[in-house]
Design an enzyme around this catalytic site. Sequence first.
Site, PDB file in Angstrom:
ATOM      1  N   ARG A 136      55.211  50.846  36.975  1.00 18.13           N
ATOM      2  CA  ARG A 136      54.478  49.901  36.112  1.00 18.13           C
ATOM      3  C   ARG A 136      55.425  48.819  35.561  1.00 18.13           C
ATOM      4  NH1 ARG A 136      48.847  49.405  35.807  1.00 18.13           N
ATOM      5  NH2 ARG A 136      49.021  48.755  33.647  1.00 18.13           N
ATOM      6  N   HIS A 156      48.233  47.139  42.956  1.00 19.07           N
ATOM      7  CA  HIS A 156      47.683  48.066  41.966  1.00 19.07           C
ATOM      8  C   HIS A 156      48.732  49.149  41.752  1.00 19.07           C
ATOM      9  CE1 HIS A 156      45.258  51.075  39.936  1.00 19.07           C
ATOM     10  NE2 HIS A 156      45.841  51.950  40.760  1.00 19.07           N
ATOM     11  N   GLU A 216      44.250  59.341  41.200  1.00 21.17           N
ATOM     12  CA  GLU A 216      44.224  58.252  42.192  1.00 21.17           C
ATOM     13  C   GLU A 216      44.836  58.674  43.532  1.00 21.17           C
ATOM     14  OE1 GLU A 216      44.032  54.367  39.285  1.00 21.17           O
ATOM     15  OE2 GLU A 216      45.953  54.822  40.241  1.00 21.17           O
ATOM     16  N   PHE A 239      33.745  40.453  35.473  1.00 17.97           N
ATOM     17  CA  PHE A 239      34.462  40.217  36.727  1.00 17.97           C
ATOM     18  C   PHE A 239      34.510  41.462  37.630  1.00 17.97           C
ATOM     19  CE2 PHE A 239      37.441  40.971  33.200  1.00 17.97           C
ATOM     20  CZ  PHE A 239      38.093  42.120  33.630  1.00 17.97           C
ATOM     21  N   TYR A 256      37.695  51.372  40.096  1.00 16.62           N
ATOM     22  CA  TYR A 256      37.674  50.386  39.001  1.00 16.62           C
ATOM     23  C   TYR A 256      36.565  50.689  37.978  1.00 16.62           C
ATOM     24  CZ  TYR A 256      41.169  47.574  41.415  1.00 16.62           C
ATOM     25  OH  TYR A 256      42.332  47.143  41.993  1.00 16.62           O
ATOM     26  N   LYS A 264      47.558  44.816  47.631  1.00 19.40           N
ATOM     27  CA  LYS A 264      46.218  44.227  47.661  1.00 19.40           C
ATOM     28  C   LYS A 264      46.047  43.276  48.852  1.00 19.40           C
ATOM     29  CE  LYS A 264      45.404  44.648  42.689  1.00 19.40           C
ATOM     30  NZ  LYS A 264      44.802  44.010  41.509  1.00 19.40           N
ATOM     31  N   ASN A 307      46.934  39.677  42.141  1.00 18.29           N
ATOM     32  CA  ASN A 307      48.208  40.028  41.477  1.00 18.29           C
ATOM     33  C   ASN A 307      49.024  41.072  42.247  1.00 18.29           C
ATOM     34  OD1 ASN A 307      46.542  42.133  40.913  1.00 18.29           O
ATOM     35  ND2 ASN A 307      46.681  41.999  38.685  1.00 18.29           N
TER      36      ASN A 307
END
Length: 170
Positions: free
Chosen positions: A102, A132, A143, A74, A66, A26, A129
Site C-alpha cells: 500500500r 489495485h 481477495e 462512480f 468493489y 489494471k 490509477n
Amino acid sequence: MVFRKKCFFFVSETLEKMERTLVILKPCTVQRGLIGEIISRFEKKGLVLVGMKMTWLSDETLSEHYAHLKDKPFFQRVKNAMNTCPVIVCCWEGLEAVSVVRTITGVTNGRHALPGTIRGDYSMSVQENIVHASDSTKTAVIELKRFFKEDELFSYNPSLLSNLYANDEV
Ligand code: IDP
Ligand code: MG
C-alpha cells in the site's frame, strides 16, 4: 542430508511469518505497456512473487470486489473501466507485505500520490490509477481467495532471503 533438513525447518518457520497480498495491474497498465515496469517495482523492493495470471474480470466478480463502493455514483464506471481488457492479478509475499505494498502504491488519486510511489509516478487519475492493492491483512485473505485457486499460489524458498532480511526479522 542434515543440512537439507535444517534448511527445510528454517523455510517453513520463515514462511509462517510472511504475509501475502493481492495486486491487480489494471487495464490502463496493460494497455500502456507498463506491466514489466510495475512488476519490477515490487520485485526490486524485495517482495516475492508467489502467484500471477492474466484474467478478464466479470461484472459479477467486480461487483463483489468493489462492493464497498456500491452506493457511490462512480461504481458502474469503476467496474466498466476494470473490464475493458484483461488484467494481471499477482500475489506478493513478504514481511508486512500488505502495508508495504500500500505504501509503494500511494494514495488513490494519482494526481495527489507522492512522487516515488507507483500512482505518483505513473498516474494522473483517480480511476486509471495503475494498480489495485489489498488494504488490510483481513481483506488480503478474502481477495486472494477471490482471484486465486489454492494450487495457483506457490510456496518456495527465496534464495536471497538472507540478503533481504536480518536473521531475527524472519
Ligand atoms: P484504493 O484503490 O486506493 O484502495 P478505493 O477507495 O478502494 O481505493 O477505490 C477503489 C477504486 O475505485 C480506486 O482505485 C479507483 O479506481 C476507484 N475510485 C475510488 N474513488 C473514486 C472517485 O472518487 N472517483 C472515481 N473513481 C474512484
Ligand atoms: Mg481499495
